[in-house]
Motif scaffolding. Sequence first.
Motif, PDB file in Angstrom:
ATOM      1  N   GLU A 198      -5.943  -9.640   2.934  1.00  0.00           N
ATOM      2  CA  GLU A 198      -5.794  -8.829   1.727  1.00  0.00           C
ATOM      3  C   GLU A 198      -4.934  -9.579   0.727  1.00  0.00           C
ATOM      4  O   GLU A 198      -3.838 -10.040   1.059  1.00  0.00           O
ATOM      5  N   ALA A 232      -3.420  -9.161  -3.168  1.00  0.00           N
ATOM      6  CA  ALA A 232      -3.183  -8.284  -4.318  1.00  0.00           C
ATOM      7  C   ALA A 232      -2.399  -9.049  -5.369  1.00  0.00           C
ATOM      8  O   ALA A 232      -1.437  -9.754  -5.044  1.00  0.00           O
ATOM      9  N   ARG A 245      -7.003  -6.188  -6.207  1.00  0.00           N
ATOM     10  CA  ARG A 245      -6.716  -6.235  -4.776  1.00  0.00           C
ATOM     11  C   ARG A 245      -8.041  -6.393  -4.029  1.00  0.00           C
ATOM     12  O   ARG A 245      -8.962  -5.592  -4.208  1.00  0.00           O
TER      13      ARG A 245
END
Length: 612
Positions: A55, A57, A141
């Motif tokens: 992930e 962001a 994101r």
Amino acid sequence: MSIRRLPSHLVNRIAAGEVVERPASALKELVENAIDAGARRIAIRLGAGGTELIEVADDGCGMTPADMRLAIERHATSKLPDDAIDQVATLGFRGEALPSIASVARMRIESRVRGADGWALEIDNGAVGREGPAALPPGTRIRVEALFERVPARRKFLRSPRAEYAACLDAVRRLAMARADIGFTLDHDGRTTLSVPPGDSRPGRVAALTDRDLPANSIAIDLVRDTLVLGGVAGLPTFSRGVADHQYLFVNGRPVKDRLLAGAVRGAYADLLARDRHPLVALFLDLPLTEVDVNVHPAKTEVRFRDPAAVRGLIVGGIRRALDAAGHQSARAPSILSGWQTGMPAAPAGAAVHDALTGWPGPGQMALDGLAGGAPAMLAGSGGAGFPPPASPAPASSGPGWAPLGRAEAAFAPVPQAVRHPLGVARGQVAATYIVAEAEDGLVLVDQHAAHERLVLERMRRATADGRVAAQALLLPEVVELDEPACDRLEARAAELAALGLDLERFGPAAMLVRATPALLGTDDPQALVRDLADDLAAFDAALSLGERLDAIAATMACHGSVRAGRSLSVAEMNALLREMEATPHSGQCNHGRPTWVKLSMADVEKLFGRK
């Protein structure tokens, strides 16, 4: 078999094989997108080394819903505003990263443009799924899960989660080093493993990501040559590593692993490091976009230069110039306190009584000799290597099995200031190999052969720069027998060897005739010298420049012409050696990269005797 057009999902998987080799490859592409989006902070989360979760962001410019749909199509990019494909100022432009990753994983893209609502789009292994509003701050994101879950042939070749995490960490570290103006955080399995704030200085960011001791053990690189600009930091030769993974190279802000640049770094440290040691460097090269091609590798980890010789020369010259400017201080002595032992070993029975009765020095003591008559030969002298022939060995003590290994003359010179003479003043010689010196801030041990080897090499370099190394003709030319290929190599380099004072000519198919040797080497053995040079020439890289070849040849010659271990030196000669070391660049390492001296601070000496 007839030709057919491949379906789009298969095309995307083929493209993914070029761009996404492992989780670190996917993470690199996503972080680069965040950087190109103008982010000031980038937060990364990983699960199981990136195999289960990636992930990224950021607080960049964000994307509209229409841009998000277009971003997952192949060959769609915002990083190439016109058709000038040879002038790419961003970290990427192929437009294949997002669709390639989405074709082999589950991906969720959430993005919000400032002043608008957020939007989310899901893709499941190439199939576009749900989309709709999403709540998030301005920026983007991207969440990638179960990478290669439906491509078992690729997933089974992934390494352990720990190994994949190490690769991800290295990719993030390099990108964070390239952009000190951006803050980075990396969480792995719920634990923060990397965190650097935005706005760091370049040396500060490099130290924060590599080693906190780097500032005290490195030198700054700052060099401009025409349109090429080189900056960064280079570790001292003594601050080296056992692997080459700690070399960070950047071209126009892009992290690269280029063989030309790595070879240039290796050449700059050629005679300062042992072959199994590698420097810690972070070099930032900036040049016009038209002078470099960044599209020679799918992942853009390699580049091609229009003038590779100029780039190599800039790196080698820049690092060398910085190390030369550091001078004697380019060496940092390693700590040797852990290897010292305290207490006196038990002496053989009767040894102490014998010493007390005869007055001869006991084991572990230094035999004090009177000053020899006449002026001692000095290092700076013009003849030979600057040292007298080896002294006759001292008779062994009549004690049972004891032979003194230390010697010194009466040395009453005061200890000089550490600022002027950091190597201090000679107090004696141990095992006819190591010079013991007293400095204002500690005890110094010098390997006389390794130190003098470096001094002879630097003299030869200066003589070569001035025009030509003085040669000393042999009274009788000496014939050196070698195999025919070795003779061919020496004959091809005869002119280069002559510039260093070694006069060779072919003497039949399998022999070379030595007519003169460099005067700096004194009366060295021409046989061993010529054989070693033939071996070195066989190992040379054909791409080495003339200057680098001359340096390598000079290093071999210097090794043969330096004072050997086992030669007794007078105190005056020892001090002359120390003074020349202080004035000679790179004197902290011999030509093979080994240290020439170590220092034990006075605080460490006091600890050894329990005074602290």
